[in-house]
Motif scaffolding. Structure first.
Motif, PDB file in Angstrom:
ATOM      1  N   ALA A  58       1.126  -5.663   0.985  1.00  9.46           N
ATOM      2  CA  ALA A  58       1.540  -4.483   0.223  1.00  9.46           C
ATOM      3  C   ALA A  58       2.879  -3.967   0.744  1.00  9.46           C
ATOM      4  CB  ALA A  58       0.484  -3.393   0.342  1.00  9.46           C
ATOM      5  N   SER A  59       3.715  -3.557  -0.183  1.00 10.17           N
ATOM      6  CA  SER A  59       5.017  -2.989   0.197  1.00 10.17           C
ATOM      7  C   SER A  59       5.119  -1.575  -0.358  1.00 10.17           C
ATOM      8  CB  SER A  59       6.147  -3.876  -0.326  1.00 10.17           C
ATOM      9  OG  SER A  59       6.033  -4.005  -1.727  1.00 10.17           O
ATOM     10  N   ASN A  60       4.107  -0.770  -0.042  1.00  9.57           N
ATOM     11  CA  ASN A  60       4.020   0.582  -0.588  1.00  9.57           C
ATOM     12  C   ASN A  60       4.397   1.660   0.428  1.00  9.57           C
ATOM     13  OD1 ASN A  60       1.822   0.371   1.099  1.00  9.57           O
ATOM     14  ND2 ASN A  60       0.297   0.589  -0.520  1.00  9.57           N
ATOM     15  N   GLY A  61       5.022   1.254   1.533  1.00 12.60           N
ATOM     16  CA  GLY A  61       5.467   2.226   2.527  1.00 12.60           C
ATOM     17  C   GLY A  61       4.378   2.705   3.469  1.00 12.60           C
ATOM     18  N   LYS A  62       3.208   2.069   3.432  1.00 14.15           N
ATOM     19  CA  LYS A  62       2.083   2.490   4.273  1.00 14.15           C
ATOM     20  C   LYS A  62       1.840   1.485   5.398  1.00 14.15           C
ATOM     21  CE  LYS A  62      -0.023   4.708   0.295  1.00 14.15           C
ATOM     22  NZ  LYS A  62      -1.167   4.724  -0.608  1.00 14.15           N
ATOM     23  N   ASP A  92      -4.966   5.727   2.910  1.00 18.43           N
ATOM     24  CA  ASP A  92      -3.522   5.537   2.876  1.00 18.43           C
ATOM     25  C   ASP A  92      -3.054   4.430   3.821  1.00 18.43           C
ATOM     26  OD1 ASP A  92      -3.121   7.494   0.938  1.00 18.43           O
ATOM     27  OD2 ASP A  92      -3.145   9.073   2.446  1.00 18.43           O
ATOM     28  N   ASN A  94      -3.088   0.037   4.396  1.00 21.47           N
ATOM     29  CA  ASN A  94      -3.356  -1.278   3.828  1.00 21.47           C
ATOM     30  C   ASN A  94      -4.188  -2.058   4.847  1.00 21.47           C
ATOM     31  OD1 ASN A  94      -1.557  -0.944   1.487  1.00 21.47           O
ATOM     32  ND2 ASN A  94       0.024  -0.862   3.063  1.00 21.47           N
ATOM     33  N   LYS A 121      -9.097  -0.732  -3.402  1.00 19.71           N
ATOM     34  CA  LYS A 121      -7.844  -1.433  -3.695  1.00 19.71           C
ATOM     35  C   LYS A 121      -6.945  -1.617  -2.475  1.00 19.71           C
ATOM     36  CE  LYS A 121      -5.248   2.516  -5.394  1.00 19.71           C
ATOM     37  NZ  LYS A 121      -4.433   3.022  -6.477  1.00 19.71           N
ATOM     38  N   ASN A 122      -7.156  -0.864  -1.408  1.00 19.38           N
ATOM     39  CA  ASN A 122      -6.327  -1.027  -0.209  1.00 19.38           C
ATOM     40  C   ASN A 122      -7.002  -1.911   0.848  1.00 19.38           C
ATOM     41  OD1 ASN A 122      -8.267   1.057   0.322  1.00 19.38           O
ATOM     42  ND2 ASN A 122      -7.046   1.696   2.085  1.00 19.38           N
ATOM     43  N   ALA A 150       5.206   0.062   7.868  1.00 16.68           N
ATOM     44  CA  ALA A 150       5.661  -0.480   6.583  1.00 16.68           C
ATOM     45  C   ALA A 150       6.809  -1.469   6.776  1.00 16.68           C
ATOM     46  CB  ALA A 150       6.084   0.656   5.667  1.00 16.68           C
TER      47      ALA A 150
END
Length: 173
Positions: A58-62, A92, A94, A121-122, A150
């Motif tokens: 994931a590249s969602n900043g988490k 919040d 991954n 989903k995470n 991240a």
């Protein structure tokens, strides 16, 4: 004669035994350093058997967290059970659960201990079919947890049992 022969053999073997002992203790004292960045890897998604690489993260900043486990490990079972009960504190993050065992064992483990995490989903469940996690991430025991930011740089790492409160704090830092 027997005493002389065994005594002589002892003196010939003793330097070899000392060198072997020092080599083993030296190797144990120097723990393999954990990579400061997420290494390249190829695992497989347990749900669809699709290859999963570093590019799929994931590249969602988490934060990115790898939890390396063995389905038969009681510490792993308790840790995953505790994480599931505290999922609200993990929304919040991954989470990537990785195991080397067969898919049926991994799925049975998650059904029994990670039921509250399954389907989130995470949370991604991965199989290490090629047995590369140990060589690339360098854990020393189960469970092993690697927390990356991240930016894919290591923030925290530990092997073995840890209190769930300490885990949640480390995962969210």
């Amino acid at each position: 004669m027997y005493f002389i022969m065994t005594n002589n053999m002892y003196y010939r073997l003793s330097p070899i035994l000392v060198i072997l002992f020092l080599s083993v203790t030296s190797a144990c004292a120097q723990k393999n350093p954990v990579s400061k960045e997420i290494p390249e890897f190829t695992f497989f998604n347990v749900n669809n058997d699709a290859p999963f690489t570093r590019n799929n993260l994931a590249s969602n900043g988490k934060n990115i967290v790898f939890l390396f486990f063995d389905p038969g490990c009681s510490h792993c079972q308790q840790e995953v059970l505790a994480l599931g009960k505290n999922y609200n504190n993990l929304k919040d993050i991954n989470l990537y659960f990785v195991a080397m065992q067969e898919k049926n064992l991994i799925n049975a483990f998650m059904a029994m201990y990670g039921g509250e995490l399954k389907g989130k989903k995470n949370v991604v469940l991965l199989q290490d079919k090629n047995y590369e996690f140990i060589g690339k991430f360098k854990p020393t025991q189960y469970p092993a947890v690697f927390v990356y930011g991240a930016n894919k740089q290591l923030k925290s790492y530990w092997d073995g049992e840890k209190k769930v409160e300490d885990i949640i704090k480390a995962l969210n830092m």
